[in-house]
Design a protein around this motif. Structure first.
Motif, PDB file in Angstrom:
ATOM      1  N   ALA A 148       0.827  -1.204   0.000  1.00 52.06           N
ATOM      2  CA  ALA A 148       0.000   0.000   0.000  1.00 52.06           C
ATOM      3  C   ALA A 148       0.863   1.256   0.000  1.00 52.06           C
ATOM      4  O   ALA A 148       0.464   2.294  -0.531  1.00 52.06           O
ATOM      5  CB  ALA A 148      -0.922  -0.007   1.213  1.00 52.06           C
ATOM      6  N   ALA A 149       2.044   1.191   0.574  1.00 60.17           N
ATOM      7  CA  ALA A 149       2.942   2.353   0.572  1.00 60.17           C
ATOM      8  C   ALA A 149       3.692   2.477  -0.750  1.00 60.17           C
ATOM      9  O   ALA A 149       3.980   3.584  -1.205  1.00 60.17           O
ATOM     10  CB  ALA A 149       3.930   2.235   1.725  1.00 60.17           C
ATOM     11  N   ALA A 150       4.004   1.354  -1.387  1.00 60.97           N
ATOM     12  CA  ALA A 150       4.811   1.384  -2.604  1.00 60.97           C
ATOM     13  C   ALA A 150       3.991   1.730  -3.845  1.00 60.97           C
ATOM     14  O   ALA A 150       4.500   2.395  -4.753  1.00 60.97           O
ATOM     15  CB  ALA A 150       5.490   0.037  -2.793  1.00 60.97           C
ATOM     16  N   LEU A 151       2.746   1.294  -3.910  1.00 59.27           N
ATOM     17  CA  LEU A 151       1.954   1.518  -5.119  1.00 59.27           C
ATOM     18  C   LEU A 151       1.745   2.996  -5.459  1.00 59.27           C
ATOM     19  O   LEU A 151       1.917   3.372  -6.614  1.00 59.27           O
ATOM     20  CB  LEU A 151       0.612   0.791  -5.009  1.00 59.27           C
ATOM     21  N   PRO A 152       1.390   3.858  -4.504  1.00 57.72           N
ATOM     22  CA  PRO A 152       1.250   5.282  -4.877  1.00 57.72           C
ATOM     23  C   PRO A 152       2.558   5.886  -5.388  1.00 57.72           C
ATOM     24  O   PRO A 152       2.543   6.719  -6.296  1.00 57.72           O
ATOM     25  CB  PRO A 152       0.819   5.963  -3.579  1.00 57.72           C
ATOM     26  N   LEU A 153       3.670   5.452  -4.835  1.00 60.57           N
ATOM     27  CA  LEU A 153       4.956   5.957  -5.307  1.00 60.57           C
ATOM     28  C   LEU A 153       5.207   5.531  -6.746  1.00 60.57           C
ATOM     29  O   LEU A 153       5.625   6.340  -7.584  1.00 60.57           O
ATOM     30  CB  LEU A 153       6.073   5.443  -4.387  1.00 60.57           C
ATOM     31  N   VAL A 154       4.935   4.280  -7.065  1.00 56.88           N
ATOM     32  CA  VAL A 154       5.127   3.787  -8.433  1.00 56.88           C
ATOM     33  C   VAL A 154       4.198   4.513  -9.395  1.00 56.88           C
ATOM     34  O   VAL A 154       4.611   4.918 -10.488  1.00 56.88           O
ATOM     35  CB  VAL A 154       4.889   2.263  -8.482  1.00 56.88           C
ATOM     36  N   PHE A 155       2.936   4.699  -9.008  1.00 58.36           N
ATOM     37  CA  PHE A 155       1.997   5.389  -9.883  1.00 58.36           C
ATOM     38  C   PHE A 155       2.382   6.852 -10.081  1.00 58.36           C
ATOM     39  O   PHE A 155       2.216   7.396 -11.174  1.00 58.36           O
ATOM     40  CB  PHE A 155       0.574   5.291  -9.334  1.00 58.36           C
ATOM     41  N   THR A 156       2.900   7.489  -9.055  1.00 59.44           N
ATOM     42  CA  THR A 156       3.331   8.885  -9.186  1.00 59.44           C
ATOM     43  C   THR A 156       4.501   9.007 -10.148  1.00 59.44           C
ATOM     44  O   THR A 156       4.509   9.879 -11.025  1.00 59.44           O
ATOM     45  CB  THR A 156       3.731   9.446  -7.805  1.00 59.44           C
ATOM     46  N   ILE A 157       5.486   8.126 -10.014  1.00 57.83           N
ATOM     47  CA  ILE A 157       6.639   8.162 -10.914  1.00 57.83           C
ATOM     48  C   ILE A 157       6.208   7.856 -12.342  1.00 57.83           C
ATOM     49  O   ILE A 157       6.689   8.470 -13.297  1.00 57.83           O
ATOM     50  CB  ILE A 157       7.729   7.182 -10.418  1.00 57.83           C
TER      51      ILE A 157
END
Length: 45
Positions: A12-21
Protein backbone atom coordinates in the motif's frame (compact mmCIF):
# COMPACT_ATOMS: atom_id res chain seq x y z
CA UNK A 1 -0.50 -13.35 9.83
CA UNK A 2 1.89 -10.56 10.80
CA UNK A 3 3.91 -11.15 7.64
CA UNK A 4 0.78 -10.83 5.53
CA UNK A 5 -0.15 -7.58 7.24
CA UNK A 6 3.38 -6.21 6.79
CA UNK A 7 3.33 -7.15 3.11
CA UNK A 8 -0.02 -5.43 2.64
CA UNK A 9 1.22 -2.26 4.35
CA UNK A 10 4.40 -2.26 2.26
CA UNK A 11 2.44 -2.76 -0.94
CA UNK A 12 0.00 0.00 0.00
CA UNK A 13 2.94 2.35 0.57
CA UNK A 14 4.81 1.38 -2.60
CA UNK A 15 1.95 1.52 -5.12
CA UNK A 16 1.25 5.28 -4.88
CA UNK A 17 4.96 5.96 -5.31
CA UNK A 18 5.13 3.79 -8.43
CA UNK A 19 2.00 5.39 -9.88
CA UNK A 20 3.33 8.88 -9.19
CA UNK A 21 6.64 8.16 -10.91
CA UNK A 22 4.79 6.59 -13.84
CA UNK A 23 2.50 9.62 -14.19
CA UNK A 24 5.40 12.08 -14.16
CA UNK A 25 7.20 10.21 -16.93
CA UNK A 26 10.83 10.11 -17.88
CA UNK A 27 12.88 13.31 -18.03
CA UNK A 28 13.46 14.88 -21.44
CA UNK A 29 16.74 14.25 -23.16
CA UNK A 30 18.56 11.93 -25.50
CA UNK A 31 20.55 8.80 -25.00
CA UNK A 32 24.23 8.73 -25.78
CA UNK A 33 25.13 7.39 -29.22
CA UNK A 34 28.27 5.79 -27.79
CA UNK A 35 27.83 2.27 -26.40
CA UNK A 36 28.77 1.61 -22.80
CA UNK A 37 31.60 -0.81 -22.10
CA UNK A 38 30.30 -3.82 -20.22
CA UNK A 39 33.61 -5.68 -19.96
CA UNK A 40 37.17 -4.71 -19.25
CA UNK A 41 39.01 -4.16 -22.53
CA UNK A 42 41.64 -6.80 -23.22
CA UNK A 43 45.12 -6.29 -24.63
CA UNK A 44 45.31 -4.87 -28.14
CA UNK A 45 46.32 -7.39 -30.80
Amino acid sequence: MRALAAAAIGLAAALPLVFTISAVGSPPGETSPKPLLTTVPGPKQ
